[in-house]
Write an enzyme that holds these catalytic residues in place. Structure first.
Site, PDB file in Angstrom:
ATOM      1  N   LYS A 170       0.873  -1.186   0.000  1.00  0.00           N
ATOM      2  CA  LYS A 170       0.000   0.000   0.000  1.00  0.00           C
ATOM      3  C   LYS A 170       0.903   1.226   0.000  1.00  0.00           C
ATOM      4  O   LYS A 170       1.453   1.609   1.025  1.00  0.00           O
ATOM      5  CB  LYS A 170      -0.877  -0.017   1.257  1.00  0.00           C
ATOM      6  CG  LYS A 170      -2.214   0.727   1.141  1.00  0.00           C
ATOM      7  CD  LYS A 170      -2.136   2.201   0.826  1.00  0.00           C
ATOM      8  CE  LYS A 170      -1.942   3.114   2.007  1.00  0.00           C
ATOM      9  NZ  LYS A 170      -1.769   4.532   1.597  1.00  0.00           N
ATOM     10  N   GLU A 172       9.368  16.275  14.773  1.00  0.00           N
ATOM     11  CA  GLU A 172       9.922  15.859  13.487  1.00  0.00           C
ATOM     12  C   GLU A 172       9.269  16.715  12.408  1.00  0.00           C
ATOM     13  O   GLU A 172       8.073  16.590  12.143  1.00  0.00           O
ATOM     14  CB  GLU A 172       9.625  14.379  13.216  1.00  0.00           C
ATOM     15  CG  GLU A 172      10.283  13.914  11.934  1.00  0.00           C
ATOM     16  CD  GLU A 172       9.843  12.533  11.465  1.00  0.00           C
ATOM     17  OE1 GLU A 172       8.641  12.220  11.518  1.00  0.00           O
ATOM     18  OE2 GLU A 172      10.724  11.762  11.027  1.00  0.00           O
ATOM     19  N   GLU A 185       9.065   0.960  11.272  1.00  0.00           N
ATOM     20  CA  GLU A 185      10.200   1.882  11.079  1.00  0.00           C
ATOM     21  C   GLU A 185       9.603   3.273  11.077  1.00  0.00           C
ATOM     22  O   GLU A 185       8.891   3.643  10.136  1.00  0.00           O
ATOM     23  CB  GLU A 185      10.910   1.588   9.745  1.00  0.00           C
ATOM     24  CG  GLU A 185      11.570   0.223   9.661  1.00  0.00           C
ATOM     25  CD  GLU A 185      12.798   0.100  10.551  1.00  0.00           C
ATOM     26  OE1 GLU A 185      13.332   1.129  10.997  1.00  0.00           O
ATOM     27  OE2 GLU A 185      13.208  -1.038  10.809  1.00  0.00           O
ATOM     28  N   CYS A 189      14.022   9.911   6.970  1.00  0.00           N
ATOM     29  CA  CYS A 189      13.768   9.564   8.385  1.00  0.00           C
ATOM     30  C   CYS A 189      15.015   9.762   9.233  1.00  0.00           C
ATOM     31  O   CYS A 189      14.926  10.167  10.388  1.00  0.00           O
ATOM     32  CB  CYS A 189      13.276   8.136   8.493  1.00  0.00           C
ATOM     33  SG  CYS A 189      14.412   6.943   7.772  1.00  0.00           S
TER      34      CYS A 189
HETATM   35  P1  TAP Z   1       2.488   8.352   7.375  1.00  0.00           P
HETATM   36  O1  TAP Z   1       1.551   9.489   7.301  1.00  0.00           O
HETATM   37  O2  TAP Z   1       2.602   7.615   8.654  1.00  0.00           O
HETATM   38  O3  TAP Z   1       2.041   7.355   6.212  1.00  0.00           O
HETATM   39  C1  TAP Z   1       2.778   6.196   5.920  1.00  0.00           C
HETATM   40  C2  TAP Z   1       1.872   5.217   5.208  1.00  0.00           C
HETATM   41  O4  TAP Z   1       0.850   4.780   6.112  1.00  0.00           O
HETATM   42  C3  TAP Z   1       1.138   5.796   4.005  1.00  0.00           C
HETATM   43  O5  TAP Z   1       1.006   4.810   3.010  1.00  0.00           O
HETATM   44  C4  TAP Z   1      -0.201   6.159   4.611  1.00  0.00           C
HETATM   45  O6  TAP Z   1      -1.236   6.282   3.663  1.00  0.00           O
HETATM   46  C5  TAP Z   1      -0.416   4.969   5.519  1.00  0.00           C
HETATM   47  N1  TAP Z   1      -1.412   5.171   6.570  1.00  0.00           N
HETATM   48  C6  TAP Z   1      -1.864   6.339   7.093  1.00  0.00           C
HETATM   49  N2  TAP Z   1      -2.812   6.082   8.034  1.00  0.00           N
HETATM   50  C7  TAP Z   1      -2.939   4.738   8.102  1.00  0.00           C
HETATM   51  C8  TAP Z   1      -3.767   3.872   8.877  1.00  0.00           C
HETATM   52  N3  TAP Z   1      -4.638   4.324   9.784  1.00  0.00           N
HETATM   53  N4  TAP Z   1      -3.632   2.523   8.696  1.00  0.00           N
HETATM   54  C9  TAP Z   1      -2.748   2.039   7.809  1.00  0.00           C
HETATM   55  N5  TAP Z   1      -1.968   2.822   7.019  1.00  0.00           N
HETATM   56  C10 TAP Z   1      -2.058   4.154   7.173  1.00  0.00           C
HETATM   57  O7  TAP Z   1       3.962   8.752   6.991  1.00  0.00           O
HETATM   58  P2  TAP Z   1       4.426   9.626   5.746  1.00  0.00           P
HETATM   59  O8  TAP Z   1       4.030  11.024   6.028  1.00  0.00           O
HETATM   60  O9  TAP Z   1       3.998   8.972   4.473  1.00  0.00           O
HETATM   61  O10 TAP Z   1       6.023   9.490   5.809  1.00  0.00           O
HETATM   62  C11 TAP Z   1       6.816  10.284   6.592  1.00  0.00           C
HETATM   63  C12 TAP Z   1       7.106   9.597   7.905  1.00  0.00           C
HETATM   64  O11 TAP Z   1       7.718   8.337   7.665  1.00  0.00           O
HETATM   65  C13 TAP Z   1       8.089  10.365   8.760  1.00  0.00           C
HETATM   66  O12 TAP Z   1       7.671  10.315  10.101  1.00  0.00           O
HETATM   67  C14 TAP Z   1       9.384   9.587   8.581  1.00  0.00           C
HETATM   68  O13 TAP Z   1      10.309   9.727   9.623  1.00  0.00           O
HETATM   69  C15 TAP Z   1       8.872   8.200   8.480  1.00  0.00           C
HETATM   70  N6  TAP Z   1       9.873   7.361   7.818  1.00  0.00           N
HETATM   71  C16 TAP Z   1      10.573   6.468   8.571  1.00  0.00           C
HETATM   72  C17 TAP Z   1      11.547   5.694   7.951  1.00  0.00           C
HETATM   73  C18 TAP Z   1      12.325   4.702   8.764  1.00  0.00           C
HETATM   74  S1  TAP Z   1      13.191   3.580   7.960  1.00  0.00           S
HETATM   75  N7  TAP Z   1      12.326   4.732  10.070  1.00  0.00           N
HETATM   76  C19 TAP Z   1      11.817   5.851   6.596  1.00  0.00           C
HETATM   77  C20 TAP Z   1      11.078   6.779   5.880  1.00  0.00           C
HETATM   78  C21 TAP Z   1      10.094   7.528   6.497  1.00  0.00           C
HETATM   79  P3  TAP Z   1      -1.625   7.776   3.133  1.00  0.00           P
HETATM   80  O14 TAP Z   1      -0.508   8.233   2.302  1.00  0.00           O
HETATM   81  O15 TAP Z   1      -2.856   7.579   2.382  1.00  0.00           O
HETATM   82  O16 TAP Z   1      -1.819   8.637   4.363  1.00  0.00           O
END
Ligand code: TAP
Length: 495
Positions: A193, A399, A268, A302
């Site tokens: 997804k 963050e 992660e 991240c």
């Molecule tokens: P999120 O908003 O958490 O979204 C991540 C994924 O989860 C997206 O596909 C999102 O879909 C989905 N999602 C949202 N709500 C959900 C729910 N209730 N149930 C299941 N899935 C759901 O993160 P983001 O904004 O895309 O990415 C940035 C974040 O990722 C930052 O906090 C960053 O630090 C973290 N990150 C961590 C790492 C590692 S390796 N630790 C690497 C990269 C990024 P939608 O797009 O439709 O909301």
């Protein structure tokens, strides 16, 4: 868009649907998600906005493929060969994937090619090799009955079943590979997804997987919103494990949902990653190292460095070198080969990051802003350096996930470590020093899953990566990676 390679134009013009059972399947929902080019704010494509029935169809396809044994009982060397073939196809289509990544995510085409697609190749090849290195152990056990009986036991690692891989938007292809490929190498079947803003490259990858020989139903993709498609996936009874990369709040929500059915999960999550600059740091190495660590992919990394702590000896030279670097960076579209800072992924991310920058002068000694983006319709923010923010300022606690860096003068190394650890996050950190004693001892004092010395943000498939504290549960990468997608079974033989 006229200068795009024709294959990119033709992919964008497709009606993007779900990818289930090795083919494109029309969604049962009439809703669509619009995909925008962050450099212009213009629509480039639309994808299906999957509903609960779509998710059910994808999970059932994965479950049937899993039950059939077509993938999990295939000789491991054959799984490895097919995944290595996938790497060859990614290499063949590297330019198409890189353009798609720049167009949907906004990042520089150099980063898309040299880091995202090149990294994707390294990770696929590394993980393909793990498919043939799944081992258990053999041992005698000392069960005393019945009298005279002897036992030998051994362990097997078996795939957990159907895996949901939930992907963020910052490195959609590379992190997509981190969520999908180890599950495939372990013999699981997967539903990916992608984030709603960046679904194109994972759809492309799934079709390449079919071309490489991954059987139908083994690698499926549902595009849609987290609150609908993501949530349905996490709660689906036939999903055995959720492999999630994303924000800490969504990670906590997923952990709570998984605990109802005791699904396996690995998380992660976010970071607020510190760098400590000691008095003997070599600034010629430190300044470019910290700039890369903080502004790579516009800080949407991240593990990005977002807090620097420096002792008084180097505060002045470091702050003036960073200020010069931030104000001289060129800002432009990802397809502009000269641009060093590109737009953020979306309008909402631009608004979120801009709100932190707007608030910073009230919370800090000094705020230095770089250049504006060339197109007001694009999702640009100015790269920003915040000097000596208050310890409770939002820019130092939250963050931000944008091109915003704080620099704080501390009294000594002890204070630097105390402030570095003063965060609910614990993903990554770095120490900058020429002193061997400090290089060896400080990383042990820092509460983070990865600590670099004289570098930051450098990752490798062989090096385990995971978070302390609220930055995650479990690890990606490394020789043991597949174990988190496998059950361990003990077999005990009496003779
Ligand atoms: P999120 O908003 O958490 O979204 C991540 C994924 O989860 C997206 O596909 C999102 O879909 C989905 N999602 C949202 N709500 C959900 C729910 N209730 N149930 C299941 N899935 C759901 O993160 P983001 O904004 O895309 O990415 C940035 C974040 O990722 C930052 O906090 C960053 O630090 C973290 N990150 C961590 C790492 C590692 S390796 N630790 C690497 C990269 C990024 P939608 O797009 O439709 O909301």
């Amino acid at each position: 868009m006229s200068s795009l390679p024709p294959q990119v134009e033709s992919f964008l013009s497709l009606s993007h649907e779900l990818y289930i059972n090795g083919r494109t399947v029309r969604s049962q929902s009439s809703e669509r998600l619009t995909i925008y080019n962050p450099a212009t704010g213009q629509e480039i494509a639309s994808v299906a906005d999957a509903n609960e029935q779509d998710v059910d169809a994808a999970v059932n396809a994965a479950h049937q493929a899993y039950q059939s044994g077509v993938w999990r009982t295939m000789p491991a060397s054959e799984r490895e060969r097919i995944l290595l073939r996938l790497a060859e196809l990614v290499e063949r289509d590297a330019d198409i994937l890189a353009y798609l990544e720049t167009l949907e995510q906004g990042k520089s085409i150099h980063i898309a090619k040299g880091l995202e697609v090149a990294g994707t190749l390294s990770w696929i090849r590394y993980v393909a090799g793990l498919a043939t290195k799944i081992t258990g152990s053999t041992f005698d056990v000392s069960i005393p009955m019945p009298a005279g009986a002897r036992y030998t036991a051994y362990t097997l690692h078996e795939p957990v079943g159907v895996v949901a891989g939930i992907i963020p938007w910052n490195f959609p292809l590379l992190i997509g590979v981190w969520k999908v490929l180890p599950a495939l190498a372990a013999g699981c079947c997967v539903i990916a997804k992608p984030a709603e803003t960046t679904p194109l490259t994972i759809l492309y990858l799934a079709a390449l997987a079919t071309e490489a020989g991954v059987p139908d139903g083994v690698f499926n993709v549902v595009t849609g919103r987290g609150s609908v498609a993501g949530n349905s996936l996490v709660n689906h009874p036939l999903v055995a494990k959720v492999s999630f990369t994303g924000s800490t709040p969504v990670g906590k929500h997923i952990a709570r949902s998984c605990s109802d059915t005791l699904k396996r999960f690995s998380l992660e999550l976010g970071g607020k990653n510190p760098a400590i600059v000691l008095p003997d740091a070599d600034l010629e190495q430190t300044v470019p190292g910290l700039m890369l660590a903080s502004f790579l992919n516009q800080g949407q990394v991240c593990a990005a460095c977002s807090r620097i702590y420096v002792t008084p000896e180097l505060f002045k030279p470091l702050s003036s070198a960073l200020a010069d670097a931030v104000t001289s960076m060129t800002v432009g579209a990802g397809l502009d080969p000269t641009a060093q800072i590109n737009p953020l992924v979306s309008l909402s991310q631009q608004q979120k990051v801009s709100a932190y920058i707007d608030k910073a002068p009230l919370e800090a000694e000094h705020v230095i802003k770089g250049k504006h983006g060339p197109n007001p319709a694009g999702y640009y923010v100015q790269p920003t350096l915040i000097i000596n923010p208050a310890p409770t300022a939002a820019c130092i606690t939250d963050e931000i996930f944008g091109p915003v860096l704080t620099l704080t003068q501390v009294a000594d190394t002890d204070e630097a470590i105390r402030l570095a650890n003063n965060s609910p996050y614990g993903l990554a950190a770095s120490v900058w020093t020429q002193n061997l004693q400090a290089a060896m001892s400080l990383p042990r004092l820092i509460e983070a899953g990865t600590v670099w010395v004289n570098s930051h943000v450098m990752i490798d498939p062989a090096m385990p990566f995971g978070g302390y504290k609220q930055s995650g549960v479990g690890h990606d990468f490394g020789a043991d990676w597949l174990k988190s997608f496998m059950h361990q079974k003990s077999i005990c033989i009496r003779y």
